[in-house]
Design an enzyme around this catalytic site. Structure first.
Site, PDB file in Angstrom:
ATOM      1  N   CYS A 137       7.987  -7.364  58.134  1.00 31.95           N
ATOM      2  CA  CYS A 137       7.260  -8.583  57.776  1.00 31.95           C
ATOM      3  C   CYS A 137       5.762  -8.406  58.012  1.00 31.95           C
ATOM      4  O   CYS A 137       5.312  -8.381  59.164  1.00 31.95           O
ATOM      5  CB  CYS A 137       7.786  -9.772  58.585  1.00 31.95           C
ATOM      6  SG  CYS A 137       6.886 -11.300  58.264  1.00 31.95           S
ATOM      7  N   CYS A 140       3.980 -11.496  59.588  1.00 29.46           N
ATOM      8  CA  CYS A 140       4.261 -11.720  61.011  1.00 29.46           C
ATOM      9  C   CYS A 140       3.509 -10.737  61.891  1.00 29.46           C
ATOM     10  O   CYS A 140       2.943 -11.120  62.918  1.00 29.46           O
ATOM     11  CB  CYS A 140       5.746 -11.507  61.312  1.00 29.46           C
ATOM     12  SG  CYS A 140       6.846 -12.413  60.265  1.00 29.46           S
ATOM     13  N   ASP A 141       3.545  -9.478  61.521  1.00 27.05           N
ATOM     14  CA  ASP A 141       3.133  -8.438  62.463  1.00 27.05           C
ATOM     15  C   ASP A 141       1.863  -7.691  62.073  1.00 27.05           C
ATOM     16  O   ASP A 141       1.415  -6.816  62.823  1.00 27.05           O
ATOM     17  CB  ASP A 141       4.286  -7.420  62.628  1.00 27.05           C
ATOM     18  CG  ASP A 141       5.559  -8.092  63.134  1.00 27.05           C
ATOM     19  OD1 ASP A 141       5.441  -9.115  63.832  1.00 27.05           O
ATOM     20  OD2 ASP A 141       6.662  -7.604  62.832  1.00 27.05           O
TER      21      ASP A 141
END
Ligand SMILES: Cc1cc2nc3c(=O)[nH]c(=O)nc-3n(C[C@H](O)[C@H](O)[C@H](O)COP(=O)(O)OP(=O)(O)OC[C@H]3O[C@@H](n4cnc5c(N)ncnc54)[C@H](O)[C@@H]3O)c2cc1C
Lengths: 318, 119
Positions: A137, A140-141
């Site tokens: 992701c 997200c990261d």
């Protein structure tokens, strides 16, 4: 038969297909239970923003899931999430589902809507280093990789678009792809090719990850000659498509060679009283709208099937 | 604030109070994103099965979440959520990124054995 544990229909999967089926069945006064292996919403909750669901200009997948869930519950649909199915008996008129905690449920009809999941590379080190340098992701990261060198695996739209977005953080991104050409749309390929931080490693694949506590490097296999080389790297993002969640249906309903469920236009499988809907069936376009449409058709067809089944039973000579 | 049905930790002091006043605590520190929501969902669903554990969340981008983001055990983490398991105020396990229900419950069963509570 324990009437408490008996339902008109049991829906397996609580993504948009399963939730739509739940809404239609419950509204048609069919006692319905939705069983889901994970949190309600399915792949919808993986989406930060859904901008192409008609009638709602802009909504997060989490919010849309919440609305669908409440709508189903309002009509009386029961939902059990984060369960695990141990056994599934589909062949008789009375279908049976047994959970890993021993709970047993029966139903006249079953709707299968288990959707799909991200494909993983399945190579050594992947499981252990997830979250420690390996990610699925970008949103997200991405910020953990500020000024770091990363690789992005894949050749479709997701891989190329996410690689471009990750260059906001990473100092360098190498796209690793197994073929000599991309499957992505032309615009996505162009955008990646024009980005000065992006380079390409074609006809290659990651065959192993290594690192003590966190990812330190990868083994790259050149698919042209089979040679292997180690590369030091800080992060790897994997976007290599989806697989249907149909392992538990093997030998129970007919699947094609990609393990997708084969259905007729009424979403009926090859087993009487068993319907299927959403991303796990054989189809070309996998979207929330198409999953919702499949779920609707499956629910209407299942309601009709249940009605016919009950009618036939009452006509049986005693 | 995170839109979950879990207890929300807003400050480092809240965090300290919770782990010092409760024997078994699980805290998920993340955002409202695809890797985090499934973990919050699992925690919400299993709360009744684990009455001896307190479940809470903390927003990753809240400056007060430094107590989790800067913990030595999370130094190597590069994926949210950071999920922390505390026993008697001490960190006994921490995981990075999405986890399945099986992964979460196996940690809970191992670290917070129910017999600990009953004896
Ligand atoms: C990152 C991402 C972004 C996307 N963005 C969009 C978008 O913007 N617009 C759009 O229209 N579509 C989008 N999609 C596609 C869309 O999310 C899917 O097409 C849709 O969610 C499919 O719905 P479904 O109900 O068939 O399956 P899923 O959403 O996959 O739901 C399946 C459900 O079945 C459960 N399940 C699986 N196996 C079992 C089992 N053995 N037992 C019990 N339960 C089980 C799962 O836990 C899950 O709850 C996106 C997908 C992804 C991954």
């Amino acid at each position: 038969m324990n009437t408490n544990n008996h339902y008109g229909a049991i829906v397996i999967g609580a993504g948009p297909a399963g939730l739509s089926a739940g809404i239609y069945l419950s509204r048609a006064r069919v006692r319905t239970l939705i069983l889901s292996e994970s949190t309600v919403g399915g792949q919808m909750i993986l989406t930060h923003e859904i901008a192409n669901y008609p009638g709602v200009e802009n909504i997060s997948g989490y919010q849309l899931s919440g609305i669908m869930k409440n709508q189903a519950k309002k009509f009386g649909c029961e939902i059990k999430a984060n369960i695990s199915i141990e056994a599934l008996n589909l062949n008789n008129d009375l279908k049976e589902v047994i959970l890993s905690n021993g709970n047993r449920f029966t139903a006249d009809a079953i709707i299968l809507s288990p959707g799909g999941r991200s494909r993983t590379l399945g190579v050594p080190g992947e499981d252990i280093l997830k979250g420690k340098g390996i990610s699925y992701c970008a949103t997200c990261d991405g910020d953990f990789f500020t000024n770091k060198e990363i690789m992005v695996v894949g050749g479709g739209n997701s891989a190329l678009e996410e690689a471009v977005s990750l260059t906001r953080y990473a100092s360098k991104a190498t796209i690793v792809h197994q073929f000599d050409h991309f499957q992505a749309f032309e615009y996505a390929v162009e955008e990646a090719e024009q980005n000065p931080k992006i380079s390409f490693m074609m006809e290659s694949t990651i065959s192993g990850f290594f690192g003590d506590e966190k990812l330190e490097g990868v083994e790259i296999t050149d698919l042209k000659d089979g040679s292997k080389q180690n590369h030091a790297i800080d992060g790897v993002f994997i976007f290599i498509g989806y697989v249907p969640n149909t392992e538990f249906l093997q030998g129970k309903v007919e699947l094609n060679k990609w393990k997708e469920i084969i259905v007729d236009p009424n979403m009926q499988t090859n087993v009487k009283g068993v319907f299927a809907a959403g991303d796990s069936i054989v189809k070309k376009y996998r979207q929330v709208t198409t999953a919702v449409a499949d779920g609707t058709i499956a629910a209407l067809a299942a309601s009709r099937y249940i009605h016919e089944l009950h009618k036939a039973k009452t006509l049986l000579p005693v | 604030m995170l839109y979950t049905n879990l207890k929300h930790l807003m400050t480092a002091a809240d965090h300290k109070k919770l782990i010092s006043e409760n024997e078994n605590v699980m805290v998920c520190c993340g955002r409202m994103g695809p890797m985090c929501i499934p973990v919050y969902g699992i925690m919400e669903d299993i709360q009744d099965e684990y009455p001896h554990v307190v479940f809470a969340d903390m927003e990753f981008d809240n400056p007060e979440a430094h107590v989790i983001r800067n913990a030595p055990e999370t130094k190597i983490f590069m994926g949210i959520p950071f999920t922390m398991y505390y026993k008697n105020g001490k960190l006994v396990k921490a995981t990075s990124s999405i986890q399945s229900k099986g992964q979460v419950t196996s940690i809970l069963d191992r670290e917070f054995e129910i017999s600990d509570v009953l004896v």
